[in-house]
Design a protein around this motif. Structure first.
Motif, PDB file in Angstrom:
ATOM      1  N   UNK A 108       0.801  -1.227   0.000  1.00 53.21           N
ATOM      2  CA  UNK A 108       0.000   0.000   0.000  1.00 53.21           C
ATOM      3  C   UNK A 108       0.841   1.288   0.000  1.00 53.21           C
ATOM      4  N   UNK A 109       1.945   1.384   0.754  1.00 55.89           N
ATOM      5  CA  UNK A 109       2.650   2.669   0.872  1.00 55.89           C
ATOM      6  C   UNK A 109       3.020   3.354  -0.438  1.00 55.89           C
ATOM      7  N   UNK A 110       3.497   2.640  -1.480  1.00 59.59           N
ATOM      8  CA  UNK A 110       3.783   3.359  -2.725  1.00 59.59           C
ATOM      9  C   UNK A 110       2.545   3.999  -3.350  1.00 59.59           C
ATOM     10  N   UNK A 111       1.373   3.372  -3.131  1.00 58.47           N
ATOM     11  CA  UNK A 111       0.122   3.931  -3.637  1.00 58.47           C
ATOM     12  C   UNK A 111      -0.189   5.242  -2.915  1.00 58.47           C
ATOM     13  N   UNK A 112       0.019   5.255  -1.599  1.00 60.27           N
ATOM     14  CA  UNK A 112      -0.168   6.484  -0.825  1.00 60.27           C
ATOM     15  C   UNK A 112       0.796   7.561  -1.308  1.00 60.27           C
ATOM     16  N   UNK A 113       2.036   7.154  -1.593  1.00 63.16           N
ATOM     17  CA  UNK A 113       3.036   8.118  -2.059  1.00 63.16           C
ATOM     18  C   UNK A 113       2.644   8.720  -3.406  1.00 63.16           C
ATOM     19  N   UNK A 114       2.149   7.880  -4.316  1.00 62.51           N
ATOM     20  CA  UNK A 114       1.708   8.393  -5.615  1.00 62.51           C
ATOM     21  C   UNK A 114       0.577   9.396  -5.454  1.00 62.51           C
ATOM     22  N   UNK A 115      -0.298   9.157  -4.477  1.00 61.93           N
ATOM     23  CA  UNK A 115      -1.409  10.090  -4.254  1.00 61.93           C
ATOM     24  C   UNK A 115      -0.906  11.440  -3.749  1.00 61.93           C
ATOM     25  N   UNK A 116       0.306  11.452  -3.199  1.00 60.23           N
ATOM     26  CA  UNK A 116       0.935  12.694  -2.721  1.00 60.23           C
ATOM     27  C   UNK A 116       1.831  13.326  -3.781  1.00 60.23           C
ATOM     28  N   UNK A 117       1.763  12.762  -5.004  1.00 57.94           N
ATOM     29  CA  UNK A 117       2.567  13.236  -6.133  1.00 57.94           C
ATOM     30  C   UNK A 117       4.064  12.997  -5.934  1.00 57.94           C
ATOM     31  N   UNK A 118       4.392  12.020  -5.099  1.00 60.07           N
ATOM     32  CA  UNK A 118       5.794  11.652  -4.903  1.00 60.07           C
ATOM     33  C   UNK A 118       6.227  10.668  -5.988  1.00 60.07           C
ATOM     34  N   UNK A 119       7.501  10.731  -6.341  1.00 61.55           N
ATOM     35  CA  UNK A 119       8.073   9.708  -7.203  1.00 61.55           C
ATOM     36  C   UNK A 119       8.293   8.459  -6.348  1.00 61.55           C
ATOM     37  N   UNK A 120       8.135   7.285  -6.957  1.00 62.94           N
ATOM     38  CA  UNK A 120       8.333   6.058  -6.191  1.00 62.94           C
ATOM     39  C   UNK A 120       9.421   5.187  -6.832  1.00 62.94           C
ATOM     40  N   UNK A 121      10.262   4.629  -5.961  1.00 61.87           N
ATOM     41  CA  UNK A 121      11.306   3.690  -6.363  1.00 61.87           C
ATOM     42  C   UNK A 121      11.022   2.397  -5.624  1.00 61.87           C
ATOM     43  N   UNK A 122      10.685   1.336  -6.360  1.00 54.01           N
ATOM     44  CA  UNK A 122      10.253   0.091  -5.727  1.00 54.01           C
ATOM     45  C   UNK A 122      11.019  -1.092  -6.316  1.00 54.01           C
ATOM     46  N   UNK A 123      11.023  -2.188  -5.604  1.00 55.41           N
ATOM     47  CA  UNK A 123      11.725  -3.368  -6.089  1.00 55.41           C
ATOM     48  C   UNK A 123      10.905  -4.085  -7.156  1.00 55.41           C
ATOM     49  N   UNK A 124      11.618  -4.685  -8.075  1.00 53.19           N
ATOM     50  CA  UNK A 124      10.974  -5.435  -9.153  1.00 53.19           C
ATOM     51  C   UNK A 124      10.750  -6.867  -8.680  1.00 53.19           C
ATOM     52  N   UNK A 125       9.845  -7.021  -7.720  1.00 56.99           N
ATOM     53  CA  UNK A 125       9.623  -8.339  -7.132  1.00 56.99           C
ATOM     54  C   UNK A 125       8.182  -8.485  -6.659  1.00 56.99           C
ATOM     55  N   UNK A 126       7.768  -9.753  -6.490  1.00 61.92           N
ATOM     56  CA  UNK A 126       6.442 -10.107  -5.975  1.00 61.92           C
ATOM     57  C   UNK A 126       5.341  -9.383  -6.762  1.00 61.92           C
ATOM     58  N   UNK A 127       4.396  -8.752  -6.057  1.00 61.55           N
ATOM     59  CA  UNK A 127       3.239  -8.137  -6.710  1.00 61.55           C
ATOM     60  C   UNK A 127       3.505  -6.732  -7.227  1.00 61.55           C
ATOM     61  N   UNK A 128       4.635  -6.135  -6.861  1.00 62.19           N
ATOM     62  CA  UNK A 128       4.823  -4.700  -7.092  1.00 62.19           C
ATOM     63  C   UNK A 128       4.784  -4.295  -8.568  1.00 62.19           C
ATOM     64  N   UNK A 129       5.470  -4.997  -9.484  1.00 57.16           N
ATOM     65  CA  UNK A 129       5.350  -4.603 -10.901  1.00 57.16           C
ATOM     66  C   UNK A 129       3.920  -4.738 -11.429  1.00 57.16           C
ATOM     67  N   UNK A 130       3.200  -5.746 -10.949  1.00 53.97           N
ATOM     68  CA  UNK A 130       1.797  -5.936 -11.350  1.00 53.97           C
ATOM     69  C   UNK A 130       0.943  -4.742 -10.963  1.00 53.97           C
ATOM     70  N   UNK A 131       1.143  -4.229  -9.769  1.00 57.80           N
ATOM     71  CA  UNK A 131       0.311  -3.142  -9.256  1.00 57.80           C
ATOM     72  C   UNK A 131       0.708  -1.797  -9.861  1.00 57.80           C
ATOM     73  N   UNK A 132       2.003  -1.530  -9.935  1.00 60.09           N
ATOM     74  CA  UNK A 132       2.461  -0.170 -10.238  1.00 60.09           C
ATOM     75  C   UNK A 132       2.908   0.049 -11.672  1.00 60.09           C
ATOM     76  N   UNK A 133       3.082  -1.013 -12.434  1.00 58.66           N
ATOM     77  CA  UNK A 133       3.347  -0.869 -13.856  1.00 58.66           C
ATOM     78  C   UNK A 133       4.443   0.129 -14.179  1.00 58.66           C
ATOM     79  N   UNK A 134       4.157   1.012 -15.121  1.00 55.93           N
ATOM     80  CA  UNK A 134       5.147   1.985 -15.586  1.00 55.93           C
ATOM     81  C   UNK A 134       5.106   3.315 -14.835  1.00 55.93           C
ATOM     82  N   UNK A 135       4.394   3.336 -13.703  1.00 56.41           N
ATOM     83  CA  UNK A 135       4.340   4.575 -12.915  1.00 56.41           C
ATOM     84  C   UNK A 135       5.489   4.652 -11.919  1.00 56.41           C
ATOM     85  N   UNK A 136       6.292   3.597 -11.833  1.00 53.33           N
ATOM     86  CA  UNK A 136       7.352   3.517 -10.827  1.00 53.33           C
ATOM     87  C   UNK A 136       8.723   3.408 -11.465  1.00 53.33           C
ATOM     88  N   UNK A 137       9.742   3.755 -10.683  1.00 54.37           N
ATOM     89  CA  UNK A 137      11.130   3.446 -11.007  1.00 54.37           C
ATOM     90  C   UNK A 137      11.475   2.160 -10.269  1.00 54.37           C
TER      91      UNK A 137
END
Length: 351
Positions: free
Chosen positions: A278-307
């Protein structure tokens, strides 16, 4: 009758509990009293929600042990009321009273090596018993991502038709006011000059990555928040405490979190195992850039909106990474809301 297991009312507010609170709140807005849905609250609930259409039944019994509550008190209530249980917290009554139950992820099965102390091994065993019980006995299994669904299917060989996906949301963050007093408490943090990471200080949140990168890049500043959970605290916490470019914030309020997300250089989430995250989703709602690991569910959820980073490799440059273009997060923010989650849950209940 659908009887909601109110055990989450006695738990610390992490992702699973947040999901339960917010989804039930939204569900109450779209059901009617005729739908016959009730929440069974322990006598020692930290607080009890006020609903218009979901009935509140307060038990005469308190939760002293979560297994005893799930398998004893709540199970008995389901039998007495001839109700189907709705369990949000990865646990459920044993056997045919399992009802409709969530398995957010199967972390304790996929990463047993993260549970090292005697107490943590007991937790692991109870978690794995709960996964198995739900997989074998639930009328419907609900999980939060395709990743988790596939992990459950592979581990427990259940029919794909029995598993539904209800993702998490971020819309609770709309009502939170940013609290800039966090910068008065930690004057070393300059707005726009630090990377922020949030989460319980458990091993899967991968503080090892933060510690390693911060050591290699002493000019970069990091702010790390979160509360330690049991023995699942990594050794890297000691390293973080010794690094002058890392500020350990401890527990922070939602208002502090929002302020930190609005003012960080980027939100970093190097977790190696998440059912949703959930936290990266909250960060996106605050207009923050997000840097997340390419593992588990994260690429599925965040697609091309993340680094993206590799969870086990710190040979990268975050400043260069942030120069790469990403897509607008608006479609993701529109898709993943608790309002949408409640609509899916209502359909499952109706069926």
């Amino acid at each position: 009758m659908i009887l909601i297991n109110g055990n989450f009312l006695c738990r610390n507010l992490t992702g699973i509990e947040r999901f339960a609170w917010e989804t039930c709140r939204q569900l109450d807005l779209i059901v009617s009293k005729e739908d016959n849905i009730a929440l069974y609250a322990p006598a020692n609930a930290k607080s009890v929600p006020e609903y218009k259409n979901i009935k509140i039944i307060v038990s005469k019994k308190s939760i002293k042990s979560f297994p005893f509550w799930d398998m004893g008190t709540f199970s008995s209530a389901c039998k007495k009321l001839k109700a189907t249980g709705l369990n949000f917290s990865n646990t459920a009554p044993l056997g045919k009273n399992c009802g409709i139950s969530f398995i957010h992820d199967i972390y304790a099965k996929d990463f047993p090596q993260d549970f090292k102390t005697f107490k943590d091994k007991l937790i692991r065993l109870y978690c794995r018993l709960s996964y198995w019980n739900i997989a074998k006995n639930a009328k419907k299994i609900i999980t939060v991502s395709q990743f988790s669904k596939e992990r459950i299917l592979k581990a427990y060989k259940v029919s794909p038709q029995i598993i539904e996906i209800i993702p998490n949301g971020w819309d609770h963050f709309k009502s939170i006011e940013p609290d800039n007093s966090i910068f008065e408490k930690f004057p070393k943090l300059e707005k726009g000059g630090f990377y922020f990471t949030l989460g319980s200080l458990s091993k899967r949140k991968n503080l090892k990555w933060i510690a390693s990168y911060a050591k290699k890049n002493p000019e970069e500043k990091f702010a790390v928040s979160g509360k330690a959970i049991s023995g699942l605290v990594p050794k890297e916490l000691e390293d973080l405490q010794s690094l002058p470019n890392v500020t350990l914030l401890g527990y922070v309020t939602d208002g502090h979190v929002k302020s930190l997300m609005e003012n960080c250089k980027a939100f970093v989430f190097p977790s190696y195992y998440e059912g949703f995250g959930i936290p990266p989703l909250e960060a996106l709602s605050c207009k923050a850039k997000i840097i997340i690991s390419k593992s588990a569910s994260l690429p599925e959820i965040y697609g091309n909106s993340a680094h993206y980073i590799e969870w086990n490799n710190t040979d990268c440059n975050l400043n260069n990474l942030l120069k790469e273009k990403t897509e607008s997060p608006e479609p993701i923010l529109e898709k993943y809301t608790y309002k949408n989650s409640a609509e899916i849950l209502k359909k499952i209940i109706k069926n």
